[in-house]
Design an enzyme around this catalytic site. Structure first.
Site, PDB file in Angstrom:
ATOM      1  N   TYR A 170       0.864  -1.188   0.000  1.00  0.00           N
ATOM      2  CA  TYR A 170       0.000   0.000   0.000  1.00  0.00           C
ATOM      3  C   TYR A 170       0.898   1.234   0.000  1.00  0.00           C
ATOM      4  CZ  TYR A 170      -3.642   3.315   1.464  1.00  0.00           C
ATOM      5  OH  TYR A 170      -4.513   4.380   1.528  1.00  0.00           O
ATOM      6  N   ASP A 264       9.277   2.254   0.095  1.00  0.00           N
ATOM      7  CA  ASP A 264       8.218   2.873   0.880  1.00  0.00           C
ATOM      8  C   ASP A 264       8.386   2.402   2.316  1.00  0.00           C
ATOM      9  OD1 ASP A 264       5.967   3.577   2.246  1.00  0.00           O
ATOM     10  OD2 ASP A 264       4.548   2.924   0.717  1.00  0.00           O
ATOM     11  N   LYS A 292       4.349   8.273   9.110  1.00  0.00           N
ATOM     12  CA  LYS A 292       3.813   7.615  10.319  1.00  0.00           C
ATOM     13  C   LYS A 292       4.603   7.909  11.591  1.00  0.00           C
ATOM     14  CE  LYS A 292       0.920   4.336   8.021  1.00  0.00           C
ATOM     15  NZ  LYS A 292      -0.429   3.940   8.269  1.00  0.00           N
TER      16      LYS A 292
HETATM   17  N1  PMP Z   1       2.715   3.648   2.496  1.00  0.00           N
HETATM   18  C1  PMP Z   1       2.524   2.704   3.420  1.00  0.00           C
HETATM   19  C2  PMP Z   1       3.453   1.538   3.485  1.00  0.00           C
HETATM   20  C3  PMP Z   1       1.453   2.803   4.310  1.00  0.00           C
HETATM   21  O1  PMP Z   1       1.233   1.826   5.206  1.00  0.00           O
HETATM   22  C4  PMP Z   1       0.594   3.932   4.237  1.00  0.00           C
HETATM   23  C5  PMP Z   1      -0.591   4.112   5.186  1.00  0.00           C
HETATM   24  N2  PMP Z   1      -1.092   2.985   5.752  1.00  0.00           N
HETATM   25  C6  PMP Z   1       0.856   4.893   3.261  1.00  0.00           C
HETATM   26  C7  PMP Z   1       1.926   4.737   2.416  1.00  0.00           C
HETATM   27  C8  PMP Z   1      -0.022   6.110   3.136  1.00  0.00           C
HETATM   28  O2  PMP Z   1       0.162   6.947   4.222  1.00  0.00           O
HETATM   29  P1  PMP Z   1      -0.944   8.022   4.638  1.00  0.00           P
HETATM   30  O3  PMP Z   1      -2.122   7.265   5.157  1.00  0.00           O
HETATM   31  O4  PMP Z   1      -0.256   8.863   5.665  1.00  0.00           O
HETATM   32  O5  PMP Z   1      -1.286   8.798   3.403  1.00  0.00           O
END
Ligand code: PMP
Length: 456
Positions: A170, A264, A292
């Site tokens: 994701y 990521d 995060k």
């Molecule tokens: N990349 C990863 C690996 C994530 O887990 C998430 C959110 N769960 C995101 C990107 C997107 O982050 P945000 O919800 O702060 O937009």
């Protein structure tokens, strides 16, 4: 108009037993139910993010009013030990005193400037010390922005269009990242509705941990691929570790074709350790996304990497990217307070890992005693098991074989016993520095009871 849509015919993404998750579970307490009903009249679907509605577990999760340390309190005044931890940002624990004090002090000095300020420069330097691959970086507010921006930079730098990514990973909810993704986007209804064929056509989605598939895609499209974006440790289809040689292999394939490798690390950054997943796996990415944990609960993220690549950004280069709230002093202050703690406590990660191992071992023993051969996976402070037998799963196809109805029963049984989990099996358990041994012990006891209640 035929930009309507790829959302149809998504049965291949169905999760085993999903239909059996029916709305028969006793919901959260009366105040939560009332708040949720109220929310539905003013917030679309009653939520700001679909997973919060609890569809995968057939009930509305409790509406939360407060969070302190390792605990959250719902609208009915019920207290839970929290492992959702806001889907990952909470590492020190909720309402950490030093982070809260830093935020208050910064707020008194002005919440947002719209100009470069010294504290964000110091924060960038601090981050680069721990993640040296981020030679130049830029702050944004969310993980979505971070990944979206990294991709734009990669495209401009390589003068190529296609992106390779992996099902079950994701990377936020921008058009090109959201279909066939993991986590809360894992439902038939949200596969790709609203996404144009043009956007989808720029993306090659492959199975995680399958290097041969990437090699084959590169053989056909290598000259068109701008970047491969990957969660080096994936925590959006349960917890999946990369198999030996996978990340090195991606690095090699990218180098051969001139594509960039984007890690990521929105979840793993500052959670696996100060150096994130890249220190853990010793593979260097060209671009990295973090978020995060970085903000200690406040919305700050960053993307960065090779100086020559990041130099495509305006004003030095041609790529526009910006944000009113990017690098705002409150979030930056929270991030400094977080790093103060992480850098100041030499056994921070060790202690947290030990506690998480204890939880993982307890869960494993409880499952075994219940006759359930479900593998428990743990890395640092991330713990996970899915309702499926066999070896730990390696990809999204295997994650989707998990029994959704059993997880729903488990979620409910744990909630009843004062344990707050994610309302979807695709998510993981996050342990924080605020979780005590007593919390872990209580959690394992609840798990044993829940399993004895015959949920699987
Ligand atoms: N990349 C990863 C690996 C994530 O887990 C998430 C959110 N769960 C995101 C990107 C997107 O982050 P945000 O919800 O702060 O937009």
């Amino acid at each position: 108009m035929d930009w309507a849509f790829h959302g149809e015919g998504g049965d291949e993404f169905a999760v085993k037993n999903e239909d059996a998750v029916i709305e028969t579970f006793r919901a959260a307490g009366p105040a939560s139910i009332q708040e949720f009903a109220h929310a539905r009249r003013v917030l679309a679907g009653g939520v700001d993010s679909p997973v919060r509605a609890g569809k995968p577990v057939g009930m509305h999760p409790p509406v939360l009013c407060a969070a302190r340390g390792s605990h959250v309190t719902d609208a009915d005044g019920r207290d839970y030990i929290d492992y959702l931890c806001a889907y990952g940002p909470v590492l020190l624990g909720h309402a950490d005193a030093s982070v809260s004090a830093a935020i208050s002090a910064a707020a008194a000095n002005g919440a947002v400037f719209g100009a470069t300020h010294p504290s964000e420069v110091r924060l960038a330097e601090r981050i680069r010390r721990h993640l040296p691959s981020m030679e130049l970086l830029r702050f944004v507010s969310t993980g979505t922005e971070s990944c979206m921006s990294a991709i734009r930079v990669a495209r401009s730098f390589t003068r190529r269009h296609k992106i390779v990514r992996f099902t079950g990973n994701y990377h936020g909810h921008c058009d090109e990242m959201i279909f066939s993704a993991g986590a809360s986007s894992n439902s038939n209804a949200t596969i790709a509705a609203g996404i144009t064929p043009a956007a989808a056509g720029n993306v090659i989605t492959l199975s995680y941990n399958d290097l041969a598939a990437v090699a084959a895609a590169f053989a056909e499209h290598g000259h068109e691929v701008a970047a491969v974006i990957v969660e080096p440790v994936c925590a959006n289809m349960g917890l999946v570790l990369p198999i030996d040689g996978y990340l090195d292999g991606l690095r090699r394939l990218c180098d051969r074709s001139g594509a960039l490798l984007i890690f990521d690390e929105i979840i793993t950054g500052f959670r696996l350790g100060l150096g994130g997943a890249q220190a853990w796996c010793s593979v260097k990415s060209d671009l990295t996304c973090i978020g995060k944990v970085l903000g200690g609960g406040l919305p700050i993220a960053a993307f960065g990497g090779r100086a020559d690549v990041m130099s495509v950004l305006a004003p030095d280069g041609e790529v526009f990217q910006g944000g009113t709230f990017s690098g705002n002093p409150l979030c930056v202050a929270a991030a400094h307070a977080l790093l103060d703690r992480l850098e100041g406590d030499p056994t921070f990660y060790e202690d947290l890992s030990a506690k998480s191992s204890q939880l993982a071992a307890g869960a494993k023993a409880a499952l075994e005693d219940a006759g359930l051969a479900y593998p428990v996976v743990q890395i640092a402070s991330i713990v996970d098991f899915m309702f499926r037998t066999g070896e730990p799963h390696r990809d999204y196809a295997a994650a989707r074989e998990s029994d959704a109805a059993a997880y729903a029963r488990f979620y409910h049984a744990m909630l009843e016993r004062g344990i707050h989990l994610a309302p979807s099996q695709m998510e993981v358990m996050f342990v924080t520095a605020a979780h005590t041994e007593e919390d872990v012990g209580r959690t394992i006891a609840a798990l044993r009871e829940a399993l004895r209640a015959g949920i699987a």
